[in-house]
Design a protein around this motif. Structure first.
Motif, PDB file in Angstrom:
ATOM      1  N   GLN A   1       2.478 -10.105   0.154  1.00  6.41           N
ATOM      2  CA  GLN A   1       2.150 -10.306   1.567  1.00  6.41           C
ATOM      3  C   GLN A   1       0.736 -10.843   1.662  1.00  6.41           C
ATOM      4  O   GLN A   1      -0.101 -10.591   0.797  1.00  6.41           O
ATOM      5  CB  GLN A   1       2.253  -8.981   2.320  1.00  6.41           C
ATOM      6  CG  GLN A   1       3.667  -8.632   2.702  1.00  6.41           C
ATOM      7  CD  GLN A   1       3.693  -7.449   3.653  1.00  6.41           C
ATOM      8  OE1 GLN A   1       3.531  -6.319   3.218  1.00  6.41           O
ATOM      9  NE2 GLN A   1       3.882  -7.718   4.931  1.00  6.41           N
TER      10      GLN A   1
ATOM     11  N   ALA B   1      -0.331  -1.563   6.835  1.00  4.29           N
ATOM     12  CA  ALA B   1      -0.753  -2.970   6.893  1.00  4.29           C
ATOM     13  C   ALA B   1       0.435  -3.909   6.738  1.00  4.29           C
ATOM     14  O   ALA B   1       0.516  -4.948   7.402  1.00  4.29           O
ATOM     15  CB  ALA B   1      -1.778  -3.238   5.789  1.00  4.29           C
TER      16      ALA B   1
ATOM     17  N   LYS C   1       1.416  -6.737   9.401  1.00  2.00           N
ATOM     18  CA  LYS C   1       1.480  -8.147   9.010  1.00  2.00           C
ATOM     19  C   LYS C   1       2.842  -8.749   9.329  1.00  2.00           C
ATOM     20  O   LYS C   1       2.939  -9.901   9.750  1.00  2.00           O
ATOM     21  CB  LYS C   1       1.178  -8.276   7.509  1.00  2.00           C
ATOM     22  CG  LYS C   1       0.896  -9.691   7.053  1.00  2.00           C
ATOM     23  CD  LYS C   1      -0.455 -10.193   7.553  1.00  2.00           C
ATOM     24  CE  LYS C   1      -0.668 -11.659   7.213  1.00  2.00           C
ATOM     25  NZ  LYS C   1      -2.001 -12.136   7.631  1.00  2.00           N
TER      26      LYS C   1
ATOM     27  N   VAL D   1      -7.252  -4.359   4.273  1.00  7.77           N
ATOM     28  CA  VAL D   1      -6.897  -2.996   3.894  1.00  7.77           C
ATOM     29  C   VAL D   1      -8.061  -2.400   3.117  1.00  7.77           C
ATOM     30  O   VAL D   1      -8.413  -2.882   2.035  1.00  7.77           O
ATOM     31  CB  VAL D   1      -5.628  -2.981   3.020  1.00  7.77           C
ATOM     32  CG1 VAL D   1      -5.273  -1.543   2.643  1.00  7.77           C
ATOM     33  CG2 VAL D   1      -4.478  -3.655   3.749  1.00  7.77           C
TER      34      VAL D   1
ATOM     35  N   HIS E   1       1.983 -11.913  11.875  1.00  7.43           N
ATOM     36  CA  HIS E   1       1.419 -12.504  10.652  1.00  7.43           C
ATOM     37  C   HIS E   1       0.255 -13.443  10.931  1.00  7.43           C
ATOM     38  O   HIS E   1      -0.358 -13.949   9.999  1.00  7.43           O
ATOM     39  CB  HIS E   1       2.506 -13.202   9.830  1.00  7.43           C
ATOM     40  CG  HIS E   1       3.146 -14.368  10.519  1.00  7.43           C
ATOM     41  ND1 HIS E   1       4.171 -14.216  11.420  1.00  7.43           N
ATOM     42  CD2 HIS E   1       2.909 -15.697  10.446  1.00  7.43           C
ATOM     43  CE1 HIS E   1       4.539 -15.408  11.857  1.00  7.43           C
ATOM     44  NE2 HIS E   1       3.790 -16.320  11.297  1.00  7.43           N
TER      45      HIS E   1
ATOM     46  N   ASN F   1      -9.516 -13.432   1.840  1.00 13.11           N
ATOM     47  CA  ASN F   1      -8.795 -13.610   3.100  1.00 13.11           C
ATOM     48  C   ASN F   1      -8.229 -15.020   3.218  1.00 13.11           C
ATOM     49  O   ASN F   1      -7.147 -15.216   3.771  1.00 13.11           O
ATOM     50  CB  ASN F   1      -9.729 -13.313   4.278  1.00 13.11           C
ATOM     51  CG  ASN F   1      -9.000 -13.414   5.604  1.00 13.11           C
ATOM     52  OD1 ASN F   1      -8.076 -12.652   5.863  1.00 13.11           O
ATOM     53  ND2 ASN F   1      -9.394 -14.375   6.426  1.00 13.11           N
TER      54      ASN F   1
ATOM     55  N   LEU G   1      -2.248 -10.217   2.515  1.00 12.44           N
ATOM     56  CA  LEU G   1      -3.155  -9.133   2.880  1.00 12.44           C
ATOM     57  C   LEU G   1      -4.388  -9.187   1.985  1.00 12.44           C
ATOM     58  O   LEU G   1      -4.303  -9.644   0.844  1.00 12.44           O
ATOM     59  CB  LEU G   1      -2.485  -7.767   2.663  1.00 12.44           C
ATOM     60  CG  LEU G   1      -1.230  -7.460   3.470  1.00 12.44           C
ATOM     61  CD1 LEU G   1      -0.587  -6.154   2.981  1.00 12.44           C
ATOM     62  CD2 LEU G   1      -1.561  -7.342   4.954  1.00 12.44           C
ATOM     63  N   THR G   2      -5.505  -8.707   2.493  1.00 13.09           N
ATOM     64  CA  THR G   2      -6.709  -8.583   1.679  1.00 13.09           C
ATOM     65  C   THR G   2      -6.999  -7.103   1.466  1.00 13.09           C
ATOM     66  O   THR G   2      -7.191  -6.362   2.431  1.00 13.09           O
ATOM     67  CB  THR G   2      -7.911  -9.239   2.374  1.00 13.09           C
ATOM     68  OG1 THR G   2      -7.617 -10.627   2.512  1.00 13.09           O
ATOM     69  CG2 THR G   2      -9.181  -9.054   1.555  1.00 13.09           C
TER      70      THR G   2
ATOM     71  N   VAL H   1      -5.439  -9.309   8.160  1.00 16.78           N
ATOM     72  CA  VAL H   1      -5.291  -7.864   7.978  1.00 16.78           C
ATOM     73  C   VAL H   1      -6.052  -7.448   6.721  1.00 16.78           C
ATOM     74  O   VAL H   1      -5.744  -7.910   5.622  1.00 16.78           O
ATOM     75  CB  VAL H   1      -3.809  -7.454   7.895  1.00 16.78           C
ATOM     76  CG1 VAL H   1      -3.691  -5.937   7.724  1.00 16.78           C
ATOM     77  CG2 VAL H   1      -3.053  -7.910   9.139  1.00 16.78           C
TER      78      VAL H   1
END
Lengths: 570, 285
Positions: B111, B74, B78, B88, B82, B185, B113-114, B86
């Motif tokens: 980062q 991920a 990203k 995870v 970006h 998110n 990311l979720t 994304v």
């Protein structure tokens, strides 16, 4: 013609490596070809460092065992290298240090100079000793002091003018001291030639990094490990200028998975490591294979197992890279034999990875990674970026793993509207997990077909040097190329087969060449003859003579000559 | 606009009837419909474990990688693009055992990311071994005499490592979980949702009834900007003592925001350009 070999040795931390590099650039800027080889222990301070520079009017390709000019900045350098000094060679040492020279043979010119004293009194620091030694070496080898001073100016350009001036004065003092005392011993080794073309002096690591940049690499995740760490140093330095990303990950497992993620998202991606790091990457290697994600892996070999000899060279990872990971997947494995090939094959690896949507490993070794050579500056016009079956538009009914005769499906990337599924489970044409027999067979066969296509469309004939018919055919791969090509002119009736495509393997061409050979001598740097085994597996040919070396030292031309003569005597 | 029909994959879920994964799956799809996540803007990344099958059951672009490694994949996605959302999907074994190192360092990187951590405190896909989330004393195929190790607290770990958004949800509360997924998110930075997820087949300790009896919602007074308050609440676990909701939420620069190369566009939108390196070569002469 026997090339001239210069060596400088001393305690680690005293600028031995940078002095050796500067010396080699004096040679290239005077019109000569060089090959630099360094030896050092896995330490930052203390321990013995050595840099040797092979200088030739022709092409210098390898280090030699003999020494024509030795700069010994400590007793250890004398002890380790005095037996290598050739007749009529010279040794520079510090007159103030009460060094023991009793082991030196007669007929060797002793250049006793107050290196430390000049460094302290003129340069103001003992650390300037290497600069004094460079000045003295330029004098005794008929070089141009102005070139040395220019190199000093460039090296310290970002520091103060005062530092540049101090270094200039120190180099001059060394130059004058040597010339005053030993004028009649001067040999015109560095005498500038009338025609001087610009040459770059760089390592295999530099060449790999530059090849990646030139090839449009967009993402590199590399965890530091000798001997490939300097790849990341170059990539990190130029990332903002060229717009790619270098990422230092938490470990090699992350390195390869990040690169795979970036490649899945559409970036040209790479990682680099040494054999030990590649051990951690093996699960990602197969992930790239089954998800059909393009990936370039640089694998720098050093003697193992485990930590092994961290700063020395070997070619012991061949069978590992050919077999690593469970089950079968298509892997392309390339092995450049010199630094020019490091650049070219790295560029090519990015095209192959995207065309075949599979991992491409470029295998190098410490000797290539950290050896320097002089080359004409790389050109770009002989290379085009090819991204294969990459689809950057929305496709109706897109299926990531659709069956294809050449084994290559259309590759799309997320974010464009296509449903792009990458799946480490065996999957159907759409990417969904699927364990049915027919599906497994067709997907496995599709993937493996890529190697057949690659062999047909991209694999060149192996490189061959010398007459078609010879008493002995040497077969070898990787960095041994340099020593073998240096040895060939000194050998009658010997030719050389260089293997640079390891998988797919040019089995027919190799079988033809080795099949007609009168005697075959396999040369490689590992214990078990890993290439010998691979040739046998691919061609059925059993090779009877091998020179196998696993002491961490690179192949020397002298050894190649010796081993060929041994086979001839049998 | 995204509809449930568009997200319907041709593959039917293979989880055990009553598995908490159904709740996570439903909450995620509901969130996708509400937020318009589709193949133009979203990628799902999963590891290996029961959770990882989710990629087969949602028709969105996805990457199912190796056990323990969804976070690095991920991270690469990203950095390359970006603009993508994304997600995870990972399990407690995946994120905290096999992938523990990645979990720590991904949190550090912040980062955007979720991470949806399917926490069933057991290895389900390998039919019932103790996980880093299993309680002390827990009996399983790998610990028939009882687990003698302490369980890890993933949100405390993530907080220590540098994550900037942390929440706990429950697989049986689909609307609540949907809300958390949307908020995670929307948060710019590394967001982790620990989803309490009963494994109806192999974990007879952390059952639906156990969670429903012992969970409570964090009060409105909880200060989400205070690390100390977050740690204090995360120390709670046990009878009537399992807080759910958002523990921590602060705005720090994301990893991508700090990369100059990404200031104007994504890496992938630049294509793979052939580059002229002649200027660099001059430094080697």
């Amino acid at each position: 013609m026997r090339p001239f070999v210069f060596k400088i040795g001393g305690e680690a931390g005293f600028g031995i490596m940078s002095a050796g590099l500067t010396f080699s650039k004096i040679a290239t800027r005077s019109g000569y070809s060089v090959f630099n080889y360094s030896e050092y222990p896995s330490l930052i301070r203390g321990g013995h460092n050595l840099m040797q520079v092979t200088i030739s009017k022709a092409v210098a390709r390898a280090p030699y065992q003999h020494t024509d000019f030795l700069v010994a900045l400590n007793q250890e350098t004398i002890d380790r290298h005095q037996s290598e000094l050739a007749p009529a060679s010279g040794i520079v040492f510090d007159s103030d240090k009460n060094l023991d020279l009793k082991g030196l043979r007669s007929g060797i010119n002793k250049f006793s100079l107050p290196l430390n004293q000049i460094a302290r009194e003129v340069g103001g620091s003992l650390l300037m000793r290497n600069t004094v030694a460079l000045g003295a070496s330029v004098a005794l080898l008929g070089g141009d002091l102005a070139i040395l001073k220019q190199l000093i100016s460039e090296e310290f350009a970002k520091k103060s003018e005062q530092i540049v001036a101090e270094n200039h004065k120190t180099a001059e003092a060394g130059y004058k001291a040597a010339l005053t005392k030993y004028k009649k011993f001067v040999r015109p080794v560095l005498k500038p030639l009338s025609k001087v073309k610009p040459q770059i002096v760089l390592t295999g690591n530099d060449a790999v990094a530059l090849g990646a940049i030139a090839a449009g690499m967009q993402f590199a995740s590399i965890y530091p490990m000798t001997p490939t760490s300097n790849i990341l140093a170059i990539l990190a330095a130029y990332q903002e200028e060229f717009g790619y990303i270098y990422k230092q990950p938490e470990d090699e497992i992350s390195a390869i998975n990040m690169a795979i993620g970036a490649a899945y998202a559409g970036a040209r991606a790479m990682t680099a490591t040494a054999g030990g790091g590649f051990c951690l990457m093996t699960e990602g290697y197969g992930l790239s294979g089954i998800t059909e994600t393009p990936l370039v892996i640089i694998e720098g070999m050093r003697p193992g197992p485990a930590t092994g000899l961290p700063t020395w060279t070997e070619q012991g990872d061949l069978q590992f890279v050919l077999r690593a990971h469970q089950s079968d997947f298509p892997r392309i494995v390339l092995a450049p034999g010199d630094i020019q090939e490091c650049f070219e094959m790295t560029r090519q690896a990015f095209n192959l990875a995207e065309k075949y949507q599979t991992p491409v490993v470029v295998m190098i070794d410490k000797h290539l990674c950290e050896g320097f050579t002089s080359l004409a500056p790389f050109i770009g016009k002989d290379f085009q970026i090819e991204r294969g079956k990459l689809v950057l538009k929305k496709q109706a009914n897109y299926e990531r793993y659709a069956l294809a005769r050449d084994g290559i499906s259309l590759r799309s990337i997320p974010g464009l509207g296509n449903n792009v599924i990458a799946n480490s489970d065996e999957h159907d044409t759409r990417g969904y997990s699927n364990e049915e027999i027919e599906n497994r067979n067709s997907q496995m066969e599709k993937r493996m077909q890529k190697l057949v296509t690659c062999a047909r469309e991209d694999m060149p004939a192996p490189k061959f040097y010398g007459h078609k018919d010879a008493a002995i055919t040497i077969v070898s791969w990787g960095s041994n190329k340099g020593a073998i090509l240096e040895a060939l002119p000194n050998l009658k009736d010997v030719n050389f087969l260089q293997l640079d495509w390891l998988n797919p393997f040019p089995a027919q061409a190799v079988a033809k060449i080795l099949g007609r050979a009168r005697q075959i001598l396999n040369i490689e740097c590992n214990y078990s003859g890993q290439m010998r085994g691979w040739i046998a597996e691919q061609t059925g040919i059993k090779i009877n003579h091998s020179f196998l070396k696993y002491d961490g030292r690179p192949m020397y031309p002298e050894e190649v000559v010796r081993e060929v003569k041994k086979v001839l005597k049998r | 606009m995204t509809t449930h029909q568009q997200l319907a994959s041709p593959i039917a879920p293979t989880w055990c009837p009553g598995c908490g994964d159904f709740g996570i799956w439903t909450a995620f799809k509901d969130a996708a419909v509400q937020e318009g996540w589709d193949n133009t803007n979203t990628v799902m990344v999963a590891g290996i474990g029961c959770h990882g099958h989710i990629n087969n059951f949602v028709k969105l672009s996805s990457f199912e990688g190796l056990h323990g490694r969804p976070l690095p994949v991920a991270a690469g996605i990203k950095m390359a693009n970006h603009k993508l959302n994304v997600f995870v999907f990972t399990g407690d074994g995946d994120a905290l055992a096999e992938g523990g190192n990645h979990f720590i360092h991904a949190a550090r990187r912040n980062q955007n990311l979720t991470v949806i951590l399917h926490d069933n405190a057991i290895y389900g896909l390998t039919t019932g071994q103790t996980s880093p989330r299993s309680p002390k004393g827990f009996k399983s195929k790998s610990t028939p005499q009882g687990n003698i190790e302490e369980p890890l607290q993933p949100l405390s770990l993530a907080l220590t490592a540098g994550a900037t958004w942390l929440a706990r949800g429950y697989a049986g509360d689909i609307p609540g979980l949907m809300d958390l997924i949307i908020r995670a998110n929307a948060h710019p930075g590394f967001a982790v949702i620990q989803v309490l997820q009963p494994c109806v087949t192999f974990n007879q300790v952390y059952t639906h009834i156990f969670f429903q009896r012992n969970m409570y919602r964090l009060s409105k007074d909880h200060d989400v900007t205070s690390k100390t308050a977050a740690y204090a609440k995360l120390l709670e676990w046990g009878e009537k003592q399992i807080p759910i909701g958002i523990f921590y939420q602060v705005r720090e620069p994301t990893y991508e925001e700090q990369i100059k190369q990404l200031a104007k566009r994504t890496l992938v939108s630049a294509g793979a350009p052939k580059r002229d390196i002649s200027r660099v070569l001059k430094k080697f002469i």
